[in-house]
Each structure stands twice: as C-alpha cells, then as structure tokens.
Design a protein around this motif. Sequence first.
Motif, mmCIF file in Angstrom:
data_model
loop_
_atom_site.group_PDB
_atom_site.id
_atom_site.type_symbol
_atom_site.label_atom_id
_atom_site.label_comp_id
_atom_site.label_asym_id
_atom_site.label_seq_id
_atom_site.Cartn_x
_atom_site.Cartn_y
_atom_site.Cartn_z
ATOM 1 N N ARG A 104 1.156 6.701 -3.620
ATOM 2 C CA ARG A 104 -0.254 7.262 -3.642
ATOM 3 C C ARG A 104 -1.385 6.329 -3.793
ATOM 4 O O ARG A 104 -1.594 5.944 -5.079
ATOM 5 C CB ARG A 104 -0.158 8.323 -4.931
ATOM 6 C CG ARG A 104 -1.273 9.182 -5.101
ATOM 7 C CD ARG A 104 -1.049 10.048 -5.981
ATOM 8 N NE ARG A 104 -2.371 11.102 -6.095
ATOM 9 C CZ ARG A 104 -2.213 12.156 -6.878
ATOM 10 N NH1 ARG A 104 -1.332 12.633 -7.819
ATOM 11 N NH2 ARG A 104 -3.284 13.103 -6.889
ATOM 12 N N SER A 105 -1.621 5.853 -3.012
ATOM 13 C CA SER A 105 -2.411 4.628 -2.600
ATOM 14 C C SER A 105 -3.659 4.932 -1.545
ATOM 15 O O SER A 105 -3.439 5.354 -0.497
ATOM 16 C CB SER A 105 -1.693 3.407 -2.441
ATOM 17 O OG SER A 105 -2.523 2.357 -2.150
ATOM 18 N N THR A 106 -4.629 4.535 -1.773
ATOM 19 C CA THR A 106 -5.688 4.573 -0.934
ATOM 20 C C THR A 106 -6.126 3.272 -0.094
ATOM 21 O O THR A 106 -7.122 3.359 0.762
ATOM 22 C CB THR A 106 -7.070 5.122 -1.584
ATOM 23 O OG1 THR A 106 -7.420 4.270 -2.625
ATOM 24 C CG2 THR A 106 -7.014 6.660 -1.975
ATOM 25 N N GLY A 107 -5.231 2.169 -0.324
ATOM 26 C CA GLY A 107 -5.540 1.065 0.100
ATOM 27 C C GLY A 107 -4.816 -0.030 -0.474
ATOM 28 O O GLY A 107 -4.285 0.301 -1.570
ATOM 29 N N ASN A 114 0.940 -1.075 0.024
ATOM 30 C CA ASN A 114 -0.143 0.091 0.080
ATOM 31 C C ASN A 114 0.606 1.117 0.134
ATOM 32 O O ASN A 114 0.658 2.357 0.686
ATOM 33 C CB ASN A 114 -0.948 0.039 1.167
ATOM 34 C CG ASN A 114 -1.976 1.050 1.328
ATOM 35 O OD1 ASN A 114 -2.172 1.513 0.285
ATOM 36 N ND2 ASN A 114 -2.542 1.549 2.477
#
Length: 268
Positions: free
Chosen positions: A200-203, A197
């Motif tokens: 630039r990751s939201t999950g 994760n």
Amino acid sequence: MFKKTQILLSAVALLLTGFTAQAQRRLPAEHSQQHNLLIANQSPSVNPFKIENNSILFNDVKNREEASMESETFAEFWDSQSVNPYGNLVTIPERHDIDVSEYVAPVPGYVTSNYGYRSRFRRMHYGIDLKLQVGDTVRAAFSGKVRLTKYEGRGYGYYVVVRHPNGLETVYGHLSRFLVKPNQVVKAGEPIALGGNTGRSTGPHLHFEARYLGVPINPANIFDFENGVPHKDVYSFEKRNNPKTQTVARKSTKKRTASAKTRKSKRK
C-alpha cells in the motif's frame, strides 16, 4: 733557544694528550658484542604491536557477537509472524532506557511523511516515510537478527523486521528485494534490502518503524533524520508517551457514536 724548546715540548705534550684521549674513547670489540647480546635479551619475545594470529582474535569477537544474539531478548515470541509479536502478553514497563548510540540511518533520504494519525486514510501511520528510489540500498539501523522477511499486499508490501540487543525492533517496508533471510545476524549499517514501491504505497519510499516490546515509537523522537544521528545516545522510553495503540480509542468512539444514534432513532 729556551722559548723554542718550551714551545716544542708543549706541542709534543698536546699531541700525546690527543692520542691518549682517542685511545680512551675506543672500546674493545668484545664490548660491542656484549652490548648487542644484552639488548637482545632485554627485547620482548612478542611484538606488542603485531597480532600474530588474527583468526584467534576475530573468532573471539565473532563468538561474543553471536552469543549476544542468543540472549533472552531473541528467545521470546521469536517465531511469531506478526509485526508486533508480543501483543498483550507482556508487561510494558513505565520507563526504560534504550541505548541507540549505534544507530545508522537506513537510507539517506529525507522525511516525506511523519508518524501519526492520517485523517485521509482514517488510520494510524506507525512509522516515518523516507525518500528513496527503487533499487536504493536499505541498511540495518542497529546490529541484530532478522526475525521476519514477508510480503503484505495491502500494507507493508515486502518488509523486513530486525530485532536488536537494545530491545528495539525495526521495520522496513515497501521493499523491492530482500538481501537477508530470517535468523540472519546483521551489523549496523549492513545492507538488508533494496528500496521499492510495493504494498500500500503511493510512490517509492521506505516505511521505517521503531518498536519496543511491540509498542510503536515515533522514530523522530529518537532519531535526527536530517543529520542521520540519534538525538541522544540513550532514548528514555516512557509508557505514558507511547500508548500501545491509538486506533482502538478512535474505533471505540465510533462504535459508541453509532450505538448512540441507534438508540436515539429507536426512541423516536
């Protein structure tokens, strides 16, 4: 009396006939030896179903695989540190057939985000996001050679780029750990990283891209992610259906709009 004698003679004749037949069926001992010798001479000296020296065969296969990884495909723009090493330095063909029959799904997870423009972030999403948990194994989609293992904090996070003999490059982003290093040869389905994760990751998910000469292709056009197979063994790349960038046009449109507003305000 005559009948008894005749019956007795018949019985003796029958008995002698049996002995004669048995004698005819018996073969001399020399015949058995000659028969075995003949079979031995006719037998092949090498068992065709047995590989006497496995190392020779395996080394030959390995050498041919390594030779294929030294082709011209792996020479052009190899040392570039960019996801798209080609930039505007190559001519993109109008059409090109790509063999994708070797494809192995990088992860078994389902699609969580598709390829295309994201109005929320005002940018293009050049890959497909696949569900996974941190630490899940990520596998090479095709055999090839690792070109990059890098970190990009505001984008891919930890990511791997693999170039393949079929002309494609695949990108694996938001990883937590590398299992390979640059210039390493990998086979289709071989573990190359662990999911994560990062960047630039939201999950937790895998960002997966497929590019031909740097041009991003919608992976869903090539692969059936639900069933883990390619739609066809050969993907026909067409330049008109895969514009090199789709953000340039949007940015230039914004610039033109801004310029128009400036000119309009000056006129007032």
